[in-house]
Write a protein that holds these residues in place. Structure first.
Motif, PDB file in Angstrom:
ATOM      1  N   ARG A   1       0.824  -1.209   0.000  1.00 38.87           N
ATOM      2  CA  ARG A   1       0.000   0.000   0.000  1.00 38.87           C
ATOM      3  C   ARG A   1       0.860   1.261   0.000  1.00 38.87           C
ATOM      4  N   GLY A   2       2.053   1.156   0.587  1.00 36.56           N
ATOM      5  CA  GLY A   2       2.959   2.301   0.632  1.00 36.56           C
ATOM      6  C   GLY A   2       3.349   2.828  -0.742  1.00 36.56           C
ATOM      7  N   MET A   3       3.119   2.062  -1.793  1.00 36.17           N
ATOM      8  CA  MET A   3       3.461   2.511  -3.153  1.00 36.17           C
ATOM      9  C   MET A   3       2.525   3.624  -3.629  1.00 36.17           C
TER      10      MET A   3
ATOM     11  N   ARG B   1      -1.726  -7.862  -0.813  1.00 34.43           N
ATOM     12  CA  ARG B   1      -3.153  -7.821  -1.129  1.00 34.43           C
ATOM     13  C   ARG B   1      -3.642  -6.377  -1.168  1.00 34.43           C
ATOM     14  N   ALA B   2      -3.159  -5.557  -0.238  1.00 30.46           N
ATOM     15  CA  ALA B   2      -3.646  -4.172  -0.188  1.00 30.46           C
ATOM     16  C   ALA B   2      -3.381  -3.466  -1.510  1.00 30.46           C
ATOM     17  N   ALA B   3      -2.207  -3.718  -2.110  1.00 31.55           N
ATOM     18  CA  ALA B   3      -1.869  -3.069  -3.382  1.00 31.55           C
ATOM     19  C   ALA B   3      -2.766  -3.583  -4.506  1.00 31.55           C
TER      20      ALA B   3
ATOM     21  N   MET C   1      -0.416 -10.780  -9.218  1.00 31.60           N
ATOM     22  CA  MET C   1       0.842 -10.399  -8.566  1.00 31.60           C
ATOM     23  C   MET C   1       0.788 -10.589  -7.044  1.00 31.60           C
ATOM     24  N   GLN C   2      -0.378 -10.959  -6.512  1.00 31.46           N
ATOM     25  CA  GLN C   2      -0.496 -11.055  -5.046  1.00 31.46           C
ATOM     26  C   GLN C   2       0.297 -12.219  -4.474  1.00 31.46           C
ATOM     27  N   VAL C   3       1.119 -11.874  -3.500  1.00 25.12           N
ATOM     28  CA  VAL C   3       1.895 -12.878  -2.774  1.00 25.12           C
ATOM     29  C   VAL C   3       1.247 -13.058  -1.407  1.00 25.12           C
TER      30      VAL C   3
ATOM     31  N   ILE D   1       0.480 -11.350   8.739  1.00 24.56           N
ATOM     32  CA  ILE D   1       0.765 -12.803   8.676  1.00 24.56           C
ATOM     33  C   ILE D   1       0.359 -13.401   7.338  1.00 24.56           C
ATOM     34  N   GLN D   2      -0.730 -12.870   6.755  1.00 28.04           N
ATOM     35  CA  GLN D   2      -1.174 -13.442   5.485  1.00 28.04           C
ATOM     36  C   GLN D   2      -0.176 -13.155   4.362  1.00 28.04           C
ATOM     37  N   HIS D   3       0.534 -12.047   4.461  1.00 25.56           N
ATOM     38  CA  HIS D   3       1.564 -11.781   3.445  1.00 25.56           C
ATOM     39  C   HIS D   3       2.800 -12.645   3.722  1.00 25.56           C
TER      40      HIS D   3
ATOM     41  N   ALA E   1      13.605  -5.623   3.759  1.00 31.01           N
ATOM     42  CA  ALA E   1      12.395  -4.819   3.945  1.00 31.01           C
ATOM     43  C   ALA E   1      12.760  -3.341   3.928  1.00 31.01           C
ATOM     44  N   ILE E   2      12.006  -2.597   3.152  1.00 32.55           N
ATOM     45  CA  ILE E   2      12.187  -1.138   3.133  1.00 32.55           C
ATOM     46  C   ILE E   2      10.858  -0.523   3.551  1.00 32.55           C
ATOM     47  N   ASN E   3      10.864   0.150   4.702  1.00 31.00           N
ATOM     48  CA  ASN E   3       9.622   0.667   5.262  1.00 31.00           C
ATOM     49  C   ASN E   3       9.957   1.871   6.125  1.00 31.00           C
TER      50      ASN E   3
ATOM     51  N   ASP F   1       8.477   0.166  13.428  1.00 31.12           N
ATOM     52  CA  ASP F   1       7.773  -0.917  14.118  1.00 31.12           C
ATOM     53  C   ASP F   1       7.046  -1.860  13.167  1.00 31.12           C
ATOM     54  N   ALA F   2       7.216  -1.669  11.881  1.00 29.92           N
ATOM     55  CA  ALA F   2       6.513  -2.549  10.939  1.00 29.92           C
ATOM     56  C   ALA F   2       6.943  -3.997  11.182  1.00 29.92           C
ATOM     57  N   PRO F   3       5.981  -4.913  11.316  1.00 26.35           N
ATOM     58  CA  PRO F   3       6.328  -6.311  11.615  1.00 26.35           C
ATOM     59  C   PRO F   3       7.220  -6.984  10.562  1.00 26.35           C
TER      60      PRO F   3
HETATM   61  C1  LIG Z   1      -8.544 -13.939   4.481  1.00 28.28           C
HETATM   62  C2  LIG Z   1      -7.426 -12.997   4.227  1.00 28.28           C
HETATM   63  C3  LIG Z   1      -6.466 -13.344   3.310  1.00 28.28           C
HETATM   64  C4  LIG Z   1      -5.422 -12.466   3.008  1.00 28.28           C
HETATM   65  N1  LIG Z   1      -4.488 -12.856   2.105  1.00 28.28           N
HETATM   66  C5  LIG Z   1      -3.456 -12.020   1.829  1.00 28.28           C
HETATM   67  C6  LIG Z   1      -2.422 -12.386   0.892  1.00 28.28           C
HETATM   68  O1  LIG Z   1      -2.471 -13.444   0.274  1.00 28.28           O
HETATM   69  N2  LIG Z   1      -1.426 -11.508   0.681  1.00 28.28           N
HETATM   70  C7  LIG Z   1      -1.327 -10.301   1.331  1.00 28.28           C
HETATM   71  O2  LIG Z   1      -0.375  -9.552   1.082  1.00 28.28           O
HETATM   72  N3  LIG Z   1      -2.282  -9.952   2.214  1.00 28.28           N
HETATM   73  C8  LIG Z   1      -3.343 -10.769   2.466  1.00 28.28           C
HETATM   74  N4  LIG Z   1      -4.304 -10.360   3.350  1.00 28.28           N
HETATM   75  C9  LIG Z   1      -4.286  -8.961   3.833  1.00 28.28           C
HETATM   76  C10 LIG Z   1      -3.348  -8.695   5.004  1.00 28.28           C
HETATM   77  O3  LIG Z   1      -4.008  -8.989   6.198  1.00 28.28           O
HETATM   78  C11 LIG Z   1      -2.920  -7.217   4.996  1.00 28.28           C
HETATM   79  O4  LIG Z   1      -4.070  -6.414   5.046  1.00 28.28           O
HETATM   80  C12 LIG Z   1      -2.109  -6.796   3.779  1.00 28.28           C
HETATM   81  O5  LIG Z   1      -1.050  -7.717   3.556  1.00 28.28           O
HETATM   82  C13 LIG Z   1      -1.541  -5.413   3.992  1.00 28.28           C
HETATM   83  O6  LIG Z   1      -0.845  -4.955   2.835  1.00 28.28           O
HETATM   84  P1  LIG Z   1       0.290  -3.861   2.964  1.00 28.28           P
HETATM   85  O7  LIG Z   1       1.358  -4.347   3.844  1.00 28.28           O
HETATM   86  O8  LIG Z   1       0.653  -3.475   1.570  1.00 28.28           O
HETATM   87  O9  LIG Z   1      -0.489  -2.612   3.554  1.00 28.28           O
HETATM   88  P2  LIG Z   1      -0.375  -1.925   4.975  1.00 28.28           P
HETATM   89  O10 LIG Z   1      -0.548  -2.895   6.057  1.00 28.28           O
HETATM   90  O11 LIG Z   1      -1.263  -0.741   4.923  1.00 28.28           O
HETATM   91  O12 LIG Z   1       1.137  -1.449   5.026  1.00 28.28           O
HETATM   92  C14 LIG Z   1       1.672  -0.421   4.247  1.00 28.28           C
HETATM   93  C15 LIG Z   1       3.095  -0.196   4.737  1.00 28.28           C
HETATM   94  O13 LIG Z   1       3.726   0.738   3.901  1.00 28.28           O
HETATM   95  C16 LIG Z   1       4.569   1.555   4.701  1.00 28.28           C
HETATM   96  N5  LIG Z   1       4.759   2.803   3.975  1.00 28.28           N
HETATM   97  C17 LIG Z   1       3.833   3.731   3.623  1.00 28.28           C
HETATM   98  N6  LIG Z   1       4.396   4.744   2.943  1.00 28.28           N
HETATM   99  C18 LIG Z   1       5.717   4.474   2.873  1.00 28.28           C
HETATM  100  C19 LIG Z   1       6.831   5.163   2.308  1.00 28.28           C
HETATM  101  N7  LIG Z   1       6.698   6.328   1.665  1.00 28.28           N
HETATM  102  N8  LIG Z   1       8.060   4.614   2.432  1.00 28.28           N
HETATM  103  C20 LIG Z   1       8.219   3.419   3.073  1.00 28.28           C
HETATM  104  N9  LIG Z   1       7.199   2.739   3.630  1.00 28.28           N
HETATM  105  C21 LIG Z   1       5.956   3.245   3.536  1.00 28.28           C
HETATM  106  C22 LIG Z   1       3.805   1.734   5.994  1.00 28.28           C
HETATM  107  O14 LIG Z   1       4.687   2.052   7.056  1.00 28.28           O
HETATM  108  C23 LIG Z   1       3.174   0.337   6.163  1.00 28.28           C
HETATM  109  O15 LIG Z   1       4.000  -0.525   6.927  1.00 28.28           O
HETATM  110  C24 LIG Z   1      -5.348 -11.223   3.657  1.00 28.28           C
HETATM  111  C25 LIG Z   1      -6.313 -10.887   4.603  1.00 28.28           C
HETATM  112  C26 LIG Z   1      -7.351 -11.748   4.877  1.00 28.28           C
HETATM  113  C27 LIG Z   1      -8.375 -11.369   5.884  1.00 28.28           C
END
Ligand SMILES: Cc1cc2nc3c(=O)[nH]c(=O)nc-3n(C[C@H](O)[C@H](O)[C@H](O)COP(=O)(O)OP(=O)(O)OC[C@H]3O[C@@H](n4cnc5c(N)ncnc54)[C@H](O)[C@@H]3O)c2cc1C
Lengths: 313, 249
Positions: free
Chosen positions: A205-207, A231-233, A243-245, A266-268, A280-282, A286-288
């Motif tokens: 999502r950070g993208m 998934r968020a992306a 592309m979902q991992v 955990i799902q990612h 990891a670049i974040n 505290d990002a897990p």
């Molecule tokens: C049943 C189920 C199945 C799922 N299956 C999957 C799956 O297969 N794959 C998956 O990925 N998810 C899955 N999910 C979703 C998962 O729970 C998370 O919601 C998802 O992985 C979050 O995506 P994210 O890390 O991109 O977004 P976020 O959690 O919103 O994280 C975004 C990160 O970007 C960072 N960031 C923002 N801007 C910047 C910047 N400018 N520079 C650096 N860092 C920045 C933030 O600090 C944050 O850590 C599933 C959920 C459910 C309920």
């Protein structure tokens, strides 16, 4: 005893998943002295079958070439494999969206269990598989006469193509007449597939938007890698679903996985934590994701990624 | 048309489960339980079919211990019309679940069975496909779009290479992927109303299904843990580590 491997292919060539499923079949064969046969079900699929005759470790290729198998419709392939499969000790295919689609039908028609997503072979009837998004690993023993199995291909190394076995035509047309193919929208990419890429650069999502993924593509191209996503992306429409991992997307284990703007749910993690090296670049310390990364860089990705690209040039 | 929605009670997706110290299973004691996220999407899709005037009745069915009536109530509060609970010890394997559901399909004759593509506990991804085979129905798995059209349905599936659209004759089984819809929350008045909706309770014996499975879990282990990593201070240091220490670029 004979093991049947159902090949994954596009009618003209094999997907590398097939080579990895044969590797899992060889692990089983070690314990049971079994032969391994490979089935190509498709339409005008002679080229894929020809390639399959080269797979190391196998003894025969079966080819079922008919229009009703062209699009791997689960109803038709399921009937075919259930019919052929009766004479085998094990039926294996990749835990891909194709394998996951038709193989449970086969198991139900044969009235046996399916063991999904095996990551190791303990004996000819005992296997390990992850569950709970990979937070636990079960060792499962099957008491069925026919073991029906999908293989997590990221856990096995592909066999070589150095064999030359016979090919046998299977004249067995199973057209259930329940479903038909309408259309597809397949992503065409010059980059390596996630399942076989040595390097994967993934964005979250950070993208912020799809346009920004161009940076990750550039980085991936520098490293000869593929591009993945959280998934968020995908949900946000930045990039397509393939592309979902993750737990419910693709399971990958490249040499190098670079997670950019991904928090590390955990799902990612379920889809990439077996990668050899994780970066990891974040911007959130505290990002897990940092807890499982070998190398963490706390930074704004919009500064770090361009810098990385220019310094790798 | 009737729509049947099988749903599963699972540990909530936000909870990280732990393996029991005796390695027999995971420890679910006192953990928050919810409706499986993919099942929630299936319920939502059924409700949308009803709102569109396509579905006339939505039946939610769950298999497991008594407590899974909570998840049936959730589905009723969201908009399902009635529930069926098949009471078991909660340890049934997918084939047994599919056989039980096949009996319900025979009794209820739904035109569409909507289920989640996988449950986030077992991660098997089998039940819908097995049910479809046992009832000789076509299947649209990993659906991201469902369009009912007379006596058939078009399903767009999320596959490894992108998207594929299939046409299925009805009755059909559809399993949901994440992007099919965004489930709504139940409103308080609907939660109250759901308490009066009926739930029929059945047993595998009544349905004539043997639920013993052929898979034995010999042990359950923790996954291998990764060695703790390091934080680097700059892009230069990152490149240096990847080149000389990890040797991956
Ligand atoms: C049943 C189920 C199945 C799922 N299956 C999957 C799956 O297969 N794959 C998956 O990925 N998810 C899955 N999910 C979703 C998962 O729970 C998370 O919601 C998802 O992985 C979050 O995506 P994210 O890390 O991109 O977004 P976020 O959690 O919103 O994280 C975004 C990160 O970007 C960072 N960031 C923002 N801007 C910047 C910047 N400018 N520079 C650096 N860092 C920045 C933030 O600090 C944050 O850590 C599933 C959920 C459910 C309920």
């Amino acid at each position: 005893m004979t093991i049947l491997v159902i090949a994954e292919h596009n009618n003209t060539s094999l997907k590398s998943d097939t080579h990895k499923v044969v590797a899992a079949a060889m692990d089983i064969a070690q314990y049971s002295n079994a032969n391994i046969e490979v089935l190509i079900a498709g339409a005008r699929c002679a080229a894929a079958a020809q390639q399959a005759t080269k797979l190391a470790g196998i003894s025969k290729v079966l080819i079922a070439d008919h229009v009703c198998y062209e699009h791997q419709l689960a109803e038709n392939v399921g009937l075919l494999v259930a019919d052929l499969g009766k004479g085998y000790s094990h039926i294996l295919t990749a835990a891909s969206t194709t394998g996951k689609n038709f193989l449970p039908r086969v198991a139900a028609l044969l009235d046996v269990a399916q063991i999904s997503d095996i990551i190791s072979v303990e004996s000819s009837d005992t296997f390990q598989r992850p569950f709970y998004a990979g937070n636990a690993i079960a060792t499962v023993k099957s008491n069925d006469a026919i073991k029906v199995i999908t293989v997590r291909t990221s856990a096995f190394d592909a066999v070589d193509e150095n064999n030359d076995v016979a090919m046998e035509n299977i004249d067995n047309v199973q057209d259930a007449g329940l479903s038909s193919y309408v259309s597809s929208e397949l992503t065409i990419s010059e980059r390596p597939e996630l399942g076989s890429a040595r390097v994967i650069v993934s964005g979250g999502r950070g993208m912020q938007n799809g346009e920004n993924f161009k940076m990750l593509e550039e980085l991936a191209d520098k490293l000869g890698g593929g591009v993945g996503a959280s998934r968020a992306a995908v949900d946000a429409g930045f990039v397509p679903n393939d592309m979902q991992v993750g737990q419910t997307g693709k399971i990958v284990a490249p040499e190098l996985y670079i997670a950019v703007g991904i928090s590390g749910a955990i799902q990612h993690l379920a889809g990439m934590k077996d990668s050899k090296v994780i970066v990891a670049i974040n911007k959130d310390p505290d990002a897990p994701i940092f807890q499982i990364a070998d190398f963490g860089l706390e930074a704004d990705l919009f500064e770090a990624i361009p810098e990385l690209i220019s310094k790798l040039s | 048309m009737k729509v049947l929605v099988p749903i599963k009670r699972v540990v909530d997706y936000n909870v990280k489960v732990r393996v029991k110290s005796d390695n027999t299973d995971v420890d679910l004691n006192n953990l928050k339980m919810s409706i499986n996220p993919f099942c929630e999407i299936a319920v939502e899709e059924a409700i949308r079919l009803k709102e569109a005037g396509i579905a006339t009745e939505i039946i939610a069915v769950s298999i497991g211990e008594k407590a899974c009536q909570e998840q049936i109530r959730t589905a009723l509060a969201l908009g399902a019309d009635r529930g069926i609970h098949i009471e078991t010890d909660g340890n049934s394997q997918p084939l047994a679940i599919a056989k039980l559901l096949a009996k319900i399909v025979k009794e209820e004759q739904p035109q569409i069975v909507l289920l989640g593509k996988q449950s986030i506990d077992g991660d098997n991804n089998q039940t819908g496909q097995m049910l479809a085979a046992l009832t000789n129905m076509p299947q649209g798995t990993f659906a991201s779009m469902v369009k009912v059209d007379g006596d058939s349905v078009q399903v767009t599936r999320e596959v490894d290479g992108g998207l594929v659209t299939l046409q299925l004759s009805l009755p059909a089984v559809i399993t949901t992927d994440l992007r099919l819809n965004e489930p709504r929350r139940a409103s308080v008045p609907n939660i109250m109303k759901a308490k009066r909706k009926p739930i029929a309770v059945k047993t595998p014996e009544e349905l004539g299904v043997n639920v013993s499975g052929s898979l034995e879990v010999l042990k359950v282990d923790k996954p291998a843990t990764r060695d703790a990593g390091v934080m680097v201070n700059s892009v230069d240091e990152l490149i240096e580590k990847l080149r000389t220490q990890a040797k991956v670029i």
